[in-house]
Write a protein that holds these residues in place. Sequence first.
Motif, PDB file in Angstrom:
ATOM      1  N   THR A   1      -3.429  40.454  -3.386  1.00 27.42           N
ATOM      2  CA  THR A   1      -4.756  40.961  -2.995  1.00 27.42           C
ATOM      3  C   THR A   1      -4.866  42.473  -3.162  1.00 27.42           C
ATOM      4  N   LEU A   2      -3.957  43.060  -3.940  1.00 24.74           N
ATOM      5  CA  LEU A   2      -3.932  44.515  -4.093  1.00 24.74           C
ATOM      6  C   LEU A   2      -5.267  45.071  -4.570  1.00 24.74           C
ATOM      7  N   LEU A   3      -5.867  44.460  -5.575  1.00 27.72           N
ATOM      8  CA  LEU A   3      -7.150  44.957  -6.083  1.00 27.72           C
ATOM      9  C   LEU A   3      -8.261  44.731  -5.064  1.00 27.72           C
ATOM     10  N   LEU A   4      -8.306  43.539  -4.488  1.00 28.82           N
ATOM     11  CA  LEU A   4      -9.351  43.233  -3.504  1.00 28.82           C
ATOM     12  C   LEU A   4      -9.276  44.172  -2.309  1.00 28.82           C
ATOM     13  N   ASN A   5      -8.069  44.539  -1.901  1.00 26.27           N
ATOM     14  CA  ASN A   5      -7.902  45.451  -0.762  1.00 26.27           C
ATOM     15  C   ASN A   5      -8.421  46.842  -1.065  1.00 26.27           C
ATOM     16  N   ASN A   6      -8.550  47.150  -2.360  1.00 31.57           N
ATOM     17  CA  ASN A   6      -9.081  48.452  -2.763  1.00 31.57           C
ATOM     18  C   ASN A   6     -10.523  48.359  -3.265  1.00 31.57           C
ATOM     19  N   GLY A   7     -11.184  47.247  -2.954  1.00 30.61           N
ATOM     20  CA  GLY A   7     -12.591  47.092  -3.290  1.00 30.61           C
ATOM     21  C   GLY A   7     -12.862  46.796  -4.748  1.00 30.61           C
ATOM     22  N   LEU A   8     -11.841  46.280  -5.474  1.00 32.68           N
ATOM     23  CA  LEU A   8     -12.008  45.994  -6.894  1.00 32.68           C
ATOM     24  C   LEU A   8     -11.871  44.495  -7.153  1.00 32.68           C
ATOM     25  N   GLU A   9     -12.850  43.928  -7.858  1.00 35.68           N
ATOM     26  CA  GLU A   9     -12.767  42.516  -8.231  1.00 35.68           C
ATOM     27  C   GLU A   9     -11.757  42.313  -9.361  1.00 35.68           C
ATOM     28  N   TYR A  10     -11.682  43.307 -10.227  1.00 32.18           N
ATOM     29  CA  TYR A  10     -10.735  43.253 -11.353  1.00 32.18           C
ATOM     30  C   TYR A  10     -10.473  44.666 -11.827  1.00 32.18           C
ATOM     31  N   LEU A  11      -9.492  44.799 -12.693  1.00 34.59           N
ATOM     32  CA  LEU A  11      -9.150  46.083 -13.295  1.00 34.59           C
ATOM     33  C   LEU A  11      -8.880  45.852 -14.779  1.00 34.59           C
ATOM     34  N   PRO A  12      -9.541  46.580 -15.678  1.00 26.12           N
ATOM     35  CA  PRO A  12      -9.249  46.409 -17.105  1.00 26.12           C
ATOM     36  C   PRO A  12      -7.799  46.796 -17.406  1.00 26.12           C
ATOM     37  N   GLU A  13      -7.039  45.846 -17.930  1.00 22.73           N
ATOM     38  CA  GLU A  13      -5.629  46.084 -18.235  1.00 22.73           C
ATOM     39  C   GLU A  13      -5.394  45.862 -19.726  1.00 22.73           C
ATOM     40  N   ALA A  14      -4.594  46.743 -20.322  1.00 22.32           N
ATOM     41  CA  ALA A  14      -4.257  46.626 -21.742  1.00 22.32           C
ATOM     42  C   ALA A  14      -3.040  45.714 -21.876  1.00 22.32           C
ATOM     43  N   HIS A  15      -3.224  44.584 -22.526  1.00 23.70           N
ATOM     44  CA  HIS A  15      -2.164  43.586 -22.647  1.00 23.70           C
ATOM     45  C   HIS A  15      -1.872  43.332 -24.117  1.00 23.70           C
ATOM     46  N   CYS A  16      -0.596  43.306 -24.468  1.00 29.11           N
ATOM     47  CA  CYS A  16      -0.192  43.055 -25.856  1.00 29.11           C
ATOM     48  C   CYS A  16       0.206  41.592 -26.054  1.00 29.11           C
ATOM     49  N   TYR A  17      -0.115  41.073 -27.222  1.00 25.92           N
ATOM     50  CA  TYR A  17       0.314  39.726 -27.614  1.00 25.92           C
ATOM     51  C   TYR A  17       0.271  39.647 -29.139  1.00 25.92           C
ATOM     52  N   LEU A  18       0.680  38.511 -29.670  1.00 27.77           N
ATOM     53  CA  LEU A  18       0.723  38.332 -31.120  1.00 27.77           C
ATOM     54  C   LEU A  18      -0.342  37.344 -31.571  1.00 27.77           C
TER      55      LEU A  18
ATOM     56  N   GLU B   1      -3.154  56.125 -24.316  1.00 23.88           N
ATOM     57  CA  GLU B   1      -4.400  56.873 -24.443  1.00 23.88           C
ATOM     58  C   GLU B   1      -5.602  55.944 -24.555  1.00 23.88           C
ATOM     59  N   TYR B   2      -5.428  54.884 -25.327  1.00 23.77           N
ATOM     60  CA  TYR B   2      -6.505  53.899 -25.478  1.00 23.77           C
ATOM     61  C   TYR B   2      -6.866  53.287 -24.129  1.00 23.77           C
ATOM     62  N   HIS B   3      -5.848  52.923 -23.342  1.00 25.53           N
ATOM     63  CA  HIS B   3      -6.069  52.320 -22.028  1.00 25.53           C
ATOM     64  C   HIS B   3      -6.743  53.311 -21.073  1.00 25.53           C
ATOM     65  N   ARG B   4      -6.241  54.531 -21.039  1.00 21.49           N
ATOM     66  CA  ARG B   4      -6.816  55.547 -20.148  1.00 21.49           C
ATOM     67  C   ARG B   4      -8.282  55.821 -20.474  1.00 21.49           C
ATOM     68  N   ASN B   5      -8.574  55.966 -21.759  1.00 19.37           N
ATOM     69  CA  ASN B   5      -9.954  56.240 -22.172  1.00 19.37           C
ATOM     70  C   ASN B   5     -10.875  55.078 -21.839  1.00 19.37           C
ATOM     71  N   TYR B   6     -10.364  53.856 -22.006  1.00 23.13           N
ATOM     72  CA  TYR B   6     -11.161  52.680 -21.670  1.00 23.13           C
ATOM     73  C   TYR B   6     -11.470  52.663 -20.176  1.00 23.13           C
ATOM     74  N   LEU B   7     -10.452  52.949 -19.365  1.00 29.60           N
ATOM     75  CA  LEU B   7     -10.645  52.950 -17.914  1.00 29.60           C
ATOM     76  C   LEU B   7     -11.652  54.019 -17.470  1.00 29.60           C
ATOM     77  N   LYS B   8     -11.553  55.192 -18.043  1.00 28.49           N
ATOM     78  CA  LYS B   8     -12.480  56.273 -17.681  1.00 28.49           C
ATOM     79  C   LYS B   8     -13.920  55.883 -17.973  1.00 28.49           C
ATOM     80  N   LYS B   9     -14.145  55.280 -19.123  1.00 22.06           N
ATOM     81  CA  LYS B   9     -15.495  54.839 -19.483  1.00 22.06           C
ATOM     82  C   LYS B   9     -15.950  53.708 -18.561  1.00 22.06           C
ATOM     83  N   TRP B  10     -15.035  52.784 -18.237  1.00 26.44           N
ATOM     84  CA  TRP B  10     -15.352  51.665 -17.343  1.00 26.44           C
ATOM     85  C   TRP B  10     -15.745  52.180 -15.957  1.00 26.44           C
ATOM     86  N   ILE B  11     -15.032  53.174 -15.461  1.00 22.01           N
ATOM     87  CA  ILE B  11     -15.340  53.767 -14.152  1.00 22.01           C
ATOM     88  C   ILE B  11     -16.740  54.370 -14.155  1.00 22.01           C
ATOM     89  N   ASP B  12     -17.075  55.101 -15.227  1.00 19.50           N
ATOM     90  CA  ASP B  12     -18.395  55.726 -15.333  1.00 19.50           C
ATOM     91  C   ASP B  12     -19.498  54.689 -15.506  1.00 19.50           C
TER      92      ASP B  12
END
Length: 306
Positions: A214-231, A271-282
Amino acid sequence: MTFRYARHTQNLEEIEKFYTEIVGLEKLGGFENHNNYNGIFLGVPNSNWHLEFTSSTEKPASKFDEDDILVFYVNAEIELEIIKRKIKTANKNLEKPKNPYWKKNGIMISDPEGYKIMFSVSHLNFTSADDLTNLVKEKSIKNWSELIEFTRNLRYGRNQNREDFSLVIKENKGTCSSKHSFLKKIADLNKFENIKLVIGMYKMNHLNTSKIGTLLLNNGLEYLPEAHCYLLLNNKRIDITNRNSDFENLKNDILEEIEIEPEQVSTFKMEYHRNYLKKWIDDNNIALSFDKVWEIREKCIAKLEA
């Protein structure tokens, strides 16, 4: 030379659904009302073959028997696992081939019109003599399929240096970034085709990533954009972050995908993840600073390593 297999059908919609959702092909194009014909092209992008299915006012008069089989080769057992799951989900039954060879070397089903479809594994062997491939061979790993299975079974954990692909083997661990970039690097060195490394931004939450609790829910977030790698293997998304990883758990939460090279999993991905998060926050008026959001994200990653 380009190879095209063409077949007349009564139901383009059903055929397209079967060959895209179960076989894993993409719709490459199509046409309508061309001299009374409609048609679709299905295959894998940038390959020298594809299937064409056409329909018209005339009923197909095709004839075939049990030895007429269209065979699709995958390059790893994990790809066959995915196809088997899709077959089961579609409530289709596996069939027994007439030819004894295929009974031992593949699985068979029928397409919507009764044509026999076979899936078999064609293993890719290592041909490169580079240091990284030699490190793999020293582990008695004989082919690409065995390497995927070996890497999938390594424990989850950050490596000391993301840019040193050999640490996945030397430290016997890896993350989504290091495991998948390591595999992609081996594929490149050995000239294995139709293998892509992808970053997918997904909505990380307690449902698709249960370890964060419940870490995200406890901080008032339903979700958090996460950068995930796969093939992307032969047009199939493969996630081997850990033994139980399954891309199906994430596919409905993917926000964006980009293809990258193995060397980009370090600085570029960050950098890609950080920039995405900053835009998502705004864009979403999130009432937390970027530094606070990143701190929460790091706590989530720590839970995944526990």
